[in-house]
Design an enzyme around this catalytic site. Structure first.
Site, PDB file in Angstrom:
ATOM      1  N   ALA A   1     -44.706  22.421  12.878  1.00 31.98           N
ATOM      2  CA  ALA A   1     -45.538  22.449  11.221  1.00 31.98           C
ATOM      3  C   ALA A   1     -45.792  21.075  11.155  1.00 31.98           C
ATOM      4  O   ALA A   1     -45.387  20.211  11.532  1.00 31.98           O
ATOM      5  CB  ALA A   1     -44.293  23.176  10.290  1.00 31.98           C
TER       6      ALA A   1
ATOM      7  N   GLY B   1     -42.705  25.667  14.281  1.00 30.29           N
ATOM      8  CA  GLY B   1     -43.793  26.547  13.826  1.00 30.29           C
ATOM      9  C   GLY B   1     -44.630  27.384  14.975  1.00 30.29           C
ATOM     10  O   GLY B   1     -45.127  28.552  14.618  1.00 30.29           O
TER      11      GLY B   1
ATOM     12  N   GLU C   1     -42.647  29.839  16.659  1.00 24.62           N
ATOM     13  CA  GLU C   1     -42.424  30.858  15.614  1.00 24.62           C
ATOM     14  C   GLU C   1     -43.643  31.710  15.647  1.00 24.62           C
ATOM     15  O   GLU C   1     -43.643  33.107  15.447  1.00 24.62           O
ATOM     16  CB  GLU C   1     -42.057  30.379  14.542  1.00 24.62           C
ATOM     17  CG  GLU C   1     -40.659  29.744  14.487  1.00 24.62           C
ATOM     18  CD  GLU C   1     -40.068  29.077  13.239  1.00 24.62           C
ATOM     19  OE1 GLU C   1     -39.025  29.278  12.617  1.00 24.62           O
ATOM     20  OE2 GLU C   1     -40.772  28.160  12.860  1.00 24.62           O
TER      21      GLU C   1
ATOM     22  N   GLU D   1     -36.679  21.605  15.330  1.00 27.33           N
ATOM     23  CA  GLU D   1     -36.235  21.365  13.900  1.00 27.33           C
ATOM     24  C   GLU D   1     -34.676  20.588  13.624  1.00 27.33           C
ATOM     25  O   GLU D   1     -34.795  19.749  12.739  1.00 27.33           O
ATOM     26  CB  GLU D   1     -36.240  22.520  13.119  1.00 27.33           C
ATOM     27  CG  GLU D   1     -37.699  23.167  12.778  1.00 27.33           C
ATOM     28  CD  GLU D   1     -37.725  24.422  14.079  1.00 27.33           C
ATOM     29  OE1 GLU D   1     -38.874  24.881  13.686  1.00 27.33           O
ATOM     30  OE2 GLU D   1     -37.100  24.332  15.025  1.00 27.33           O
TER      31      GLU D   1
END
Length: 263
Positions: free
Chosen positions: A70, A114, A117, A137
């Protein structure tokens, strides 16, 4: 394939042979996910879902990165109140998981944070042999926030998920296939050909049967076995209400290709 309109700034979208190909297009950021990209992806899904001519979708990035995470710069200064009020990334993630048609993820290079994901939100993953998956993360003092702790654990099991999430180590394509995270691994040069062939094969099936089969497999993750089998039986029975069932079985008996119409 011809590019669709309206144009997107962070996506390249094209449709042919009942398959929509969406390519993440933030090369300067290794396709890192930000609000604009996810908003445009949601809009592209709205278009594809409303178009009966589209029966399957392929989501990919570049040879170097599917999506390397992200966009940290967008998030770094936000407060808890801002993140909660904005439901940060939540609406886009929910839109992806509500998409009724199949999404095939074609993953090359980095699928981290992300990006990992996002790949896991698709219906299955075909990986290039250079793919690397991870949820790093923890290195930023946070946790996955788009389903990483939940989906990765369901796909690869508690021990391997805990290892990856707490140490931030990456999983290569072969380990990802052994662990059940990806359906198959192919050479990088063959990734898009393989993914598009799979998508076109799905697109040739009855779209009603495809959507119901997708719904049933998804239900298997969240439904006790007895209820899941009962749901499967009911949807199996319901498919006999459609013309496509009659056509599919007639074609089998007559030893000819079926011509499904979606009715």
């Amino acid at each position: 394939m011809a590019y669709e309109t309206p144009p997107y700034e962070t996506l390249l979208v094209e449709t042919a042979d009942a398959v929509t190909l969406i390519r993440l297009n933030r090369p300067q950021a290794l396709n890192a996910l930000n609000s604009q990209l996810l908003s445009e992806l949601s809009a592209a899904l709205d278009v594809a879902e409303a178009d009966d001519a589209v029966r399957c979708l392929v989501l990919t990035g570049s040879d170097r990165a599917f999506a390397a995470g992200a966009d940290i710069k967008e998030m770094s200064d936000k407060s808890y109140a801002q993140m909660f009020r904005e439901n940060f990334f939540g609406a886009a993630a929910d839109r992806i998981t509500r998409f009724r048609k199949p999404i095939v993820a074609a993953v090359a290079g980095y699928a981290l944070g992300g990006g990992c994901e996002l790949a896991m939100m698709c219906d299955f993953i075909i990986a290039a042999d250079n793919a690397k998956f991870g949820q790093p993360e923890i290195n930023l003092g946070v946790a996955p926030g788009i389903g990483g702790t939940q989906r990765l654990t369901r796909f690869v099991g508690k021990s391997k998920a805990m290892d990856m999430i707490l140490t931030a180590r990456m999983m290569d394509a072969l380990e990802a296939e052994r662990s059940g995270l990806v359906s198959r691994v192919v050479p990088l040069a063959e990734l898009m050909t393989t993914a598009m062939e799979a998508a076109r094969k799905i697109a040739a099936q009855s779209p009603l049967a495809v959507m119901m089969n997708k719904e049933l497999v998804e239900a298997a993750y969240e439904t006790p076995l007895t209820q899941g089998v009962k749901l499967e039986r009911r949807l199996f029975h319901s498919l006999f209400a459609f013309d496509d069932q009659k056509e599919g079985m007639a074609a089998f008996i007559e030893k000819r290709p079926a011509k499904f119409t979606g009715t």
